[in-house]
Design a protein around this motif. Structure first.
Motif, PDB file in Angstrom:
ATOM      1  N   GLU A   1     -34.313 -20.111 -43.538  1.00 16.21           N
ATOM      2  CA  GLU A   1     -33.014 -19.893 -44.170  1.00 16.21           C
ATOM      3  C   GLU A   1     -31.976 -19.529 -43.126  1.00 16.21           C
ATOM      4  N   ALA A   2     -30.713 -19.784 -43.458  1.00 17.07           N
ATOM      5  CA  ALA A   2     -29.616 -19.424 -42.565  1.00 17.07           C
ATOM      6  C   ALA A   2     -29.594 -17.912 -42.364  1.00 17.07           C
ATOM      7  N   ILE A   3     -29.230 -17.483 -41.167  1.00 19.03           N
ATOM      8  CA  ILE A   3     -29.222 -16.064 -40.879  1.00 19.03           C
ATOM      9  C   ILE A   3     -28.101 -15.383 -41.653  1.00 19.03           C
ATOM     10  N   SER A   4     -28.255 -14.074 -41.856  1.00 21.10           N
ATOM     11  CA  SER A   4     -27.388 -13.375 -42.792  1.00 21.10           C
ATOM     12  C   SER A   4     -26.039 -12.971 -42.236  1.00 21.10           C
ATOM     13  N   HIS A   5     -25.853 -13.072 -40.891  1.00 16.08           N
ATOM     14  CA  HIS A   5     -24.584 -12.589 -40.367  1.00 16.08           C
ATOM     15  C   HIS A   5     -23.605 -13.729 -40.135  1.00 16.08           C
TER      16      HIS A   5
ATOM     17  N   THR B   1      -7.585 -25.805 -52.948  1.00 21.56           N
ATOM     18  CA  THR B   1      -8.629 -26.100 -53.929  1.00 21.56           C
ATOM     19  C   THR B   1      -9.244 -24.851 -54.532  1.00 21.56           C
ATOM     20  N   GLN B   2      -8.994 -23.670 -53.902  1.00 18.22           N
ATOM     21  CA  GLN B   2      -9.607 -22.412 -54.323  1.00 18.22           C
ATOM     22  C   GLN B   2     -11.136 -22.440 -54.209  1.00 18.22           C
ATOM     23  N   LYS B   3     -11.665 -23.340 -53.352  1.00 18.15           N
ATOM     24  CA  LYS B   3     -13.100 -23.429 -53.137  1.00 18.15           C
ATOM     25  C   LYS B   3     -13.453 -22.772 -51.808  1.00 18.15           C
ATOM     26  N   PRO B   4     -14.627 -22.138 -51.698  1.00 16.63           N
ATOM     27  CA  PRO B   4     -15.005 -21.505 -50.434  1.00 16.63           C
ATOM     28  C   PRO B   4     -15.246 -22.533 -49.349  1.00 16.63           C
ATOM     29  N   LEU B   5     -14.795 -22.209 -48.144  1.00 16.93           N
ATOM     30  CA  LEU B   5     -15.047 -23.069 -46.998  1.00 16.93           C
ATOM     31  C   LEU B   5     -16.409 -22.741 -46.407  1.00 16.93           C
ATOM     32  N   SER B   6     -17.135 -23.736 -45.920  1.00 17.10           N
ATOM     33  CA  SER B   6     -18.417 -23.497 -45.283  1.00 17.10           C
ATOM     34  C   SER B   6     -18.195 -22.931 -43.890  1.00 17.10           C
ATOM     35  N   SER B   7     -19.257 -22.443 -43.269  1.00 17.78           N
ATOM     36  CA  SER B   7     -19.154 -21.916 -41.915  1.00 17.78           C
ATOM     37  C   SER B   7     -18.709 -22.994 -40.944  1.00 17.78           C
ATOM     38  N   VAL B   8     -19.199 -24.223 -41.118  1.00 20.57           N
ATOM     39  CA  VAL B   8     -18.763 -25.324 -40.266  1.00 20.57           C
ATOM     40  C   VAL B   8     -17.264 -25.523 -40.415  1.00 20.57           C
ATOM     41  N   ALA B   9     -16.778 -25.440 -41.645  1.00 22.80           N
ATOM     42  CA  ALA B   9     -15.345 -25.616 -41.885  1.00 22.80           C
ATOM     43  C   ALA B   9     -14.530 -24.520 -41.199  1.00 22.80           C
ATOM     44  N   LEU B  10     -15.063 -23.288 -41.201  1.00 24.56           N
ATOM     45  CA  LEU B  10     -14.368 -22.192 -40.535  1.00 24.56           C
ATOM     46  C   LEU B  10     -14.258 -22.443 -39.034  1.00 24.56           C
ATOM     47  N   LEU B  11     -15.351 -22.875 -38.414  1.00 25.60           N
ATOM     48  CA  LEU B  11     -15.319 -23.185 -36.980  1.00 25.60           C
ATOM     49  C   LEU B  11     -14.389 -24.355 -36.704  1.00 25.60           C
ATOM     50  N   ARG B  12     -14.389 -25.314 -37.578  1.00 31.03           N
ATOM     51  CA  ARG B  12     -13.548 -26.514 -37.422  1.00 31.03           C
ATOM     52  C   ARG B  12     -12.070 -26.155 -37.376  1.00 31.03           C
ATOM     53  N   GLU B  13     -11.691 -25.086 -38.094  1.00 25.77           N
ATOM     54  CA  GLU B  13     -10.285 -24.701 -38.161  1.00 25.77           C
ATOM     55  C   GLU B  13      -9.751 -24.172 -36.834  1.00 25.77           C
TER      56      GLU B  13
ATOM     57  N   VAL C   1     -32.130 -34.895 -38.798  1.00 26.38           N
ATOM     58  CA  VAL C   1     -31.244 -34.023 -38.029  1.00 26.38           C
ATOM     59  C   VAL C   1     -30.650 -32.954 -38.943  1.00 26.38           C
ATOM     60  N   GLU C   2     -30.715 -31.704 -38.510  1.00 25.34           N
ATOM     61  CA  GLU C   2     -30.178 -30.580 -39.279  1.00 25.34           C
ATOM     62  C   GLU C   2     -28.925 -30.039 -38.606  1.00 25.34           C
ATOM     63  N   GLU C   3     -27.967 -29.649 -39.409  1.00 23.59           N
ATOM     64  CA  GLU C   3     -26.730 -29.040 -38.920  1.00 23.59           C
ATOM     65  C   GLU C   3     -26.692 -27.588 -39.365  1.00 23.59           C
ATOM     66  N   LYS C   4     -26.357 -26.684 -38.444  1.00 23.59           N
ATOM     67  CA  LYS C   4     -26.309 -25.255 -38.772  1.00 23.59           C
ATOM     68  C   LYS C   4     -25.179 -24.588 -37.996  1.00 23.59           C
ATOM     69  N   ALA C   5     -24.353 -23.849 -38.698  1.00 26.84           N
ATOM     70  CA  ALA C   5     -23.261 -23.126 -38.052  1.00 26.84           C
ATOM     71  C   ALA C   5     -23.710 -21.730 -37.674  1.00 26.84           C
ATOM     72  N   THR C   6     -23.378 -21.307 -36.468  1.00 28.70           N
ATOM     73  CA  THR C   6     -23.558 -19.923 -36.048  1.00 28.70           C
ATOM     74  C   THR C   6     -22.167 -19.300 -35.951  1.00 28.70           C
ATOM     75  N   SER C   7     -22.081 -18.105 -35.430  1.00 32.12           N
ATOM     76  CA  SER C   7     -20.780 -17.453 -35.300  1.00 32.12           C
ATOM     77  C   SER C   7     -19.886 -18.142 -34.277  1.00 32.12           C
TER      78      SER C   7
END
Length: 297
Positions: free
Chosen positions: A166-170, A180-192, A216-222
Motif C-alpha cells: 500500500e502507499a505510504i501514509s505520509h 471540479t471540487q474533486k481531490p487532486l492525486s499526489s501525482v497531480a500535486l507534484l505536477r502543479e 509498470v506501476e506509478e507511485k507519487a512520493t513527497s
C-alpha cells in the motif's frame, strides 16, 4: 513461471532445486539485499525483548524500517511471526533504530537516509503460501509484502512479488480542484510545480513510460513520481522549468552524453540523471528510460 535456457536456439527448461536449509535462503538474500530488494542490511537474527529473533532487519532506500522473515516451505505462521516482531519494533523509539543505522551503515550513509519511522514494512520470503496468508495480507492495513522464491539449477535464483504494498501514509495532503471540487492525486500535486509547458511535457512522458508494459506501476512520493516494475527504474522530479529524471546505475547507450552520474557521496541507488525541458527530446530521453527499465526485468 518456468525458466528456460536458450542453447543455440534450443530451449531447455531449468529444474528447480531445494535449498538444503532455511539459513541458506536467508544468507543468500542477506548477502545480496541491495541487489534483490534495494534494502540496506542492518542485522541478522536480531534478538527482541519479546522473545524470538528477527531473521533480517533492514532499512529501505526511502528510510522505512524493514523486517524480513523466511520459510523454505509453505508455513501459515510466517506472517503471524513477522507481525509479532513488527509489534515489538513499533514499541521501540526511533532513536533506537537510528542508532542501528549509524552502527551498521556508518554515519555518512545513515545521515543520507531520512528515517520514515511511521511506515515500517514486513517482507515474507517463502517457496509458497497458503490462501490464508494471501487473504491475511489483503485485509490487514499494514505494509506486508509476500515474495515467492525459486532456486533453479545452474545457480539461477528467482524472486517474485505476490503483493503490491500500500502507499505510504505520509503522502502530501490532498488538495481540491476549485473548478471540479474533486481531490487532486499526489501525482497531480507534484505536477502543479511546473509551468503549463512542463506539465504538458510530463503528461507526454508519463504516457510513454506507462505504456512500456502493463505491469509498470506509478507511485507519487513527497518529492517525485516513481515508476517501477520489480524495482524503481525512473524517478521523475517535476521542476518549474524542467523535468529531472533519475535512472538506474548502468552504462547507457547515450551518444548525446545526456546522462550524468550523481557523486558517490550521496549514496543514491538511482545515481544516473538526465534532464528534459523540451518535447523535441522526449524520444531520446525515453530511449534512456527504456534502458533503465530493461535493467529491472
Amino acid at each position: 513461471m518456468p525458466i528456460f535456457k536458450d542453447t543455440f536456439g534450443a530451449l531447455k527448461k531449468l529444474n528447480t532445486l531445494p535449498l538444503d536449509k532455511e539459513k541458506s535462503l536467508q544468507k543468500l538474500v542477506e548477502d545480496n539485499l541491495m541487489e534483490v530488494l534495494e534494502l540496506h542490511f542492518l542485522a541478522t537474527e536480531y534478538a527482541t525483548t519479546f522473545g524470538g529473533r528477527i531473521d533480517t532487519l533492514a532499512v529501505d532506500i526511502n528510510g522505512a524500517p524493514v523486517i524480513i522473515e523466511y520459510k523454505r516451505n509453505k508455513n501459515e505462521s510466517v506472517i503471524n511471526q513477522a507481525l509479532s516482531y513488527l509489534k515489538w519494533l513499533k514499541a521501540q523509539k526511533p532513536e533506537f533504530f537510528q542508532m542501528l543505522m549509524i552502527t551498521h551503515l556508518g554515519q555518512a550513509v545513515a545521515d543520507s537516509i531520512k528515517l520514515d519511522w511511521n511506515n515500517p514494512r514486513v517482507i515474507c520470503i517463502a517457496e509458497s503460501y497458503s490462501k490464508f496468508d494471501v487473504d491475511t495480507v489483503e485485509v490487514v492495513p499494514l505494509r506486508i509484502e509476500l515474495f515467492k522464491y525459486r532456486y533453479y539449477e545452474q545457480g539461477i535464483f528467482g524472486l517474485e512479488s505476490l503483493t503490491v504494498p500500500e502507499a505510504i501514509s505520509h503522502a502530501p495532503p490532498v488538495s481540491i480542484d476549485v473548478v471540479t471540487q474533486k481531490p487532486l492525486s499526489s501525482v497531480a500535486l507534484l505536477r502543479e510545480k511546473g509551468t503549463s509547458a512542463i506539465r504538458a511535457l510530463f503528461d507526454a512522458l508519463q504516457e510513454q513510460i506507462i505504456n512500456l508494459d502493463e505491469g509498470v506501476e506509478e507511485k507519487a512520493t513527497s518529492f517525485y513520481v516513481a515508476y517501477r516494475a520489480a524495482k524503481n527504474f525512473a524517478e521523475v522530479h517535476i521542476g518549474k522549468n524542467q523535468l529531472k529524471i533519475h535512472l538506474r546505475p548502468i552504462d547507457y547507450d547515450d551518444p548525446k552524453n545526456r546522462v550524468d552520474k550523481i557523486p558517490d557521496g550521496y549514496n543514491w541507488t538511482m545515481d544516473r540523471r538526465v534532464y528534459l525541458d523540451s518535447a523535441v527530446d522526449i524520444e531520446y530521453v525515453m530511449s534512456l528510460i527504456e534502458q533503465s527499465y530493461k535493467n529491472v526485468l
